[in-house]
Design a protein around this motif. Structure first.
Motif, short mmCIF file in Angstrom:
data_model
loop_
_atom_site.label_atom_id
_atom_site.label_comp_id
_atom_site.label_asym_id
_atom_site.label_seq_id
_atom_site.Cartn_x
_atom_site.Cartn_y
_atom_site.Cartn_z
N LEU A 54 -21.82 79.22 -122.90
CA LEU A 54 -20.49 78.72 -122.53
C LEU A 54 -20.55 77.97 -121.20
O LEU A 54 -19.87 76.95 -121.03
N VAL A 55 -21.36 78.44 -120.27
CA VAL A 55 -21.55 77.71 -119.01
C VAL A 55 -22.00 76.29 -119.29
O VAL A 55 -21.46 75.32 -118.73
N ALA A 56 -22.98 76.14 -120.16
CA ALA A 56 -23.49 74.80 -120.50
C ALA A 56 -22.40 73.94 -121.12
O ALA A 56 -22.25 72.76 -120.78
N GLN A 57 -21.61 74.52 -122.03
CA GLN A 57 -20.54 73.77 -122.68
C GLN A 57 -19.51 73.29 -121.66
O GLN A 57 -19.04 72.14 -121.71
N ILE A 58 -19.14 74.16 -120.73
CA ILE A 58 -18.15 73.81 -119.71
C ILE A 58 -18.68 72.69 -118.81
O ILE A 58 -18.00 71.68 -118.58
N LEU A 59 -19.89 72.85 -118.31
CA LEU A 59 -20.43 71.85 -117.39
C LEU A 59 -20.59 70.50 -118.07
O LEU A 59 -20.23 69.46 -117.50
N GLU A 60 -21.10 70.49 -119.28
CA GLU A 60 -21.28 69.23 -120.01
C GLU A 60 -19.94 68.56 -120.28
O GLU A 60 -19.81 67.33 -120.17
N ALA A 61 -18.92 69.37 -120.63
CA ALA A 61 -17.59 68.81 -120.94
C ALA A 61 -16.95 68.18 -119.72
O ALA A 61 -16.38 67.08 -119.79
N VAL A 62 -17.04 68.85 -118.60
CA VAL A 62 -16.40 68.33 -117.39
C VAL A 62 -17.13 67.10 -116.87
O VAL A 62 -16.50 66.10 -116.49
N VAL A 63 -18.45 67.15 -116.85
CA VAL A 63 -19.22 65.99 -116.38
C VAL A 63 -18.93 64.76 -117.24
O VAL A 63 -18.79 63.64 -116.73
N ALA A 64 -18.80 64.97 -118.55
CA ALA A 64 -18.53 63.84 -119.45
C ALA A 64 -17.11 63.31 -119.32
O ALA A 64 -16.85 62.15 -119.67
N ALA A 65 -16.20 64.14 -118.83
CA ALA A 65 -14.78 63.77 -118.80
C ALA A 65 -14.40 62.87 -117.64
O ALA A 65 -13.40 62.15 -117.71
N VAL A 66 -15.16 62.92 -116.55
CA VAL A 66 -14.76 62.18 -115.34
C VAL A 66 -15.91 61.33 -114.82
O VAL A 66 -17.08 61.59 -115.11
N ASP A 67 -15.56 60.33 -114.04
CA ASP A 67 -16.58 59.43 -113.48
C ASP A 67 -16.79 59.69 -111.99
O ASP A 67 -17.19 58.80 -111.24
N VAL A 68 -16.50 60.92 -111.56
CA VAL A 68 -16.75 61.33 -110.17
C VAL A 68 -17.80 62.45 -110.19
O VAL A 68 -18.03 63.07 -111.23
N PRO A 69 -18.44 62.73 -109.05
CA PRO A 69 -19.41 63.83 -109.03
C PRO A 69 -18.76 65.17 -109.37
O PRO A 69 -17.63 65.44 -108.95
N VAL A 70 -19.48 65.99 -110.12
CA VAL A 70 -19.04 67.34 -110.45
C VAL A 70 -20.04 68.31 -109.85
O VAL A 70 -21.26 68.15 -110.01
N THR A 71 -19.54 69.31 -109.14
CA THR A 71 -20.39 70.30 -108.49
C THR A 71 -20.06 71.68 -109.04
O THR A 71 -19.05 71.88 -109.71
#
Length: 338
Positions: A120-137
């Motif tokens: 689930l961690v992987a799914q969340i991180l991949e979804a958020v990174v793909a959703a926006v064009d700003v850095p995700v931490t």
């Protein structure tokens, strides 16, 4: 140091703290030397976005850049939408919370509870990174408990998912804020990934910040509870890291001015009724280690007017000024006996 395209002033950061790192406090910390600050945790549930509390948490009007918003939740799609919502409203960096140990957060399978579910961690991180064009931490802990520590696995998942920076609090969820931070785990994470790693946990002095950076190899340190009532700790640490020398304690006249600035911004942000009440904790933190601070804090809790609160703060620091021009904290043994 950089996060995505953003060059930071230094590598001494403010930790996101619920009920503490609102816009007035973040702005003050940045003015006093913090290289970076993240907002309080914002819920990913869209039904809460219009609430007054949520609106304040993601309010960055006039704040020094970069503007970072921390989001929390357990549903990948909902978190992705929350990230897009905040970016549309000015967020330049999105931080995902997988570190909060509070029961009401973990009971909803958010915060550090997510560390139990690596898929689930992987799914969340991949979804958020793909959703926006700003850095995700990502901010996370070393694991769920001492028997289930998986910081290395989470760090590798994060790097593979496109996370731009990791902040690791060196405790498990079960530890809460007790015990000593695991700097060896932070060092292992830093050695295992190529993205920036920030060390968090028990960093209370300039010497401790230097020690943690040396022991972990981390790119930056993040300060949380030690900044409560001492927002100038960021310039003290930054100066020590650059020069090896200590800055003197702040002058009482400066502290009085800074508190005025902080409190007036706080009242404007929350309104008079809520502002005077929520300011009490900040005032209590400012005075807790000063002579007469506990008595003053108790008196402060009975004041319900902004102007009267400011006058009381002025009177308290005038008494402090009679003892010298700079803040004089009580010795540790006196604080323990109090």
């Amino acid at each position: 140091m950089k996060i995505g395209p953003y060059s930071l002033a230094n590598n001494v950061f403010v930790a996101p703290m619920a009920g503490v790192t609102d816009r007035p406090f973040r702005q003050l910390c940045k003015q006093l030397g913090a290289g970076y600050a993240v907002s309080e945790m914002a819920a990913s549930n869209p039904r809460l976005w219009a609430s007054e509390k949520s609106a304040r948490r993601i309010n960055h009007e006039g704040e020094m850049e970069p503007k970072a918003v921390q989001i929390a939740g357990a549903d990948p799609t909902m978190l992705a939408e929350c990230a897009k919502f905040n970016v549309a409203r000015g967020a330049q960096i999105i931080d995902i919370n997988m570190g909060c140990p509070v029961k009401k957060v973990c009971n909803a399978w958010c915060g550090s509870a997510l560390l139990q579910h690596e898929a689930l961690v992987a799914q969340i991180l991949e979804a958020v990174v793909a959703a926006v064009d700003v850095p995700v931490t990502l901010k996370f802990r070393t694991g769920w408990d001492r028997a289930h520590k998986n910081a290395l696995q989470i760090a590798r998942i994060a790097e593979q998912s496109g996370i731009a920076m990791l902040t690791l609090h060196g405790r498990t969820r079960a530890d809460g804020y007790s015990g000593e931070a695991e700097y060896e785990t932070i060092a292992a994470v830093k050695a295992a990934v190529s993205i920036p790693v920030v060390a968090n946990g028990d960093i209370t002095t300039p010497e401790k910040a230097q020690y943690v950076l040396q022991q972990t190899g981390a790119d930056a340190v993040m300060i949380g509870r030690a900044a409560q009532g001492r927002p100038w700790i960021f310039r003290e640490i930054d100066h020590y890291l650059r020069t090896g020398a200590h800055l003197p304690s702040p002058q009482i006249t400066e502290v009085k001015m800074l508190m005025h600035e902080h409190l007036r911004a706080h009242y404007a942000f929350y309104g008079d009724y809520l502002g005077v009440r929520t300011a009490r904790k900040h005032i209590g933190w400012y005075v807790r280690d000063l002579e007469g601070g506990e008595v003053f804090r108790q008196q402060m809790n009975r004041i319900e007017d902004c102007a009267a609160q400011l006058d009381a703060v002025d009177a308290f620091f005038e008494l402090q000024a009679a003892q010298g021009e700079r803040l004089q904290y009580r010795p540790a043994e006196e604080k323990l006996a109090a």
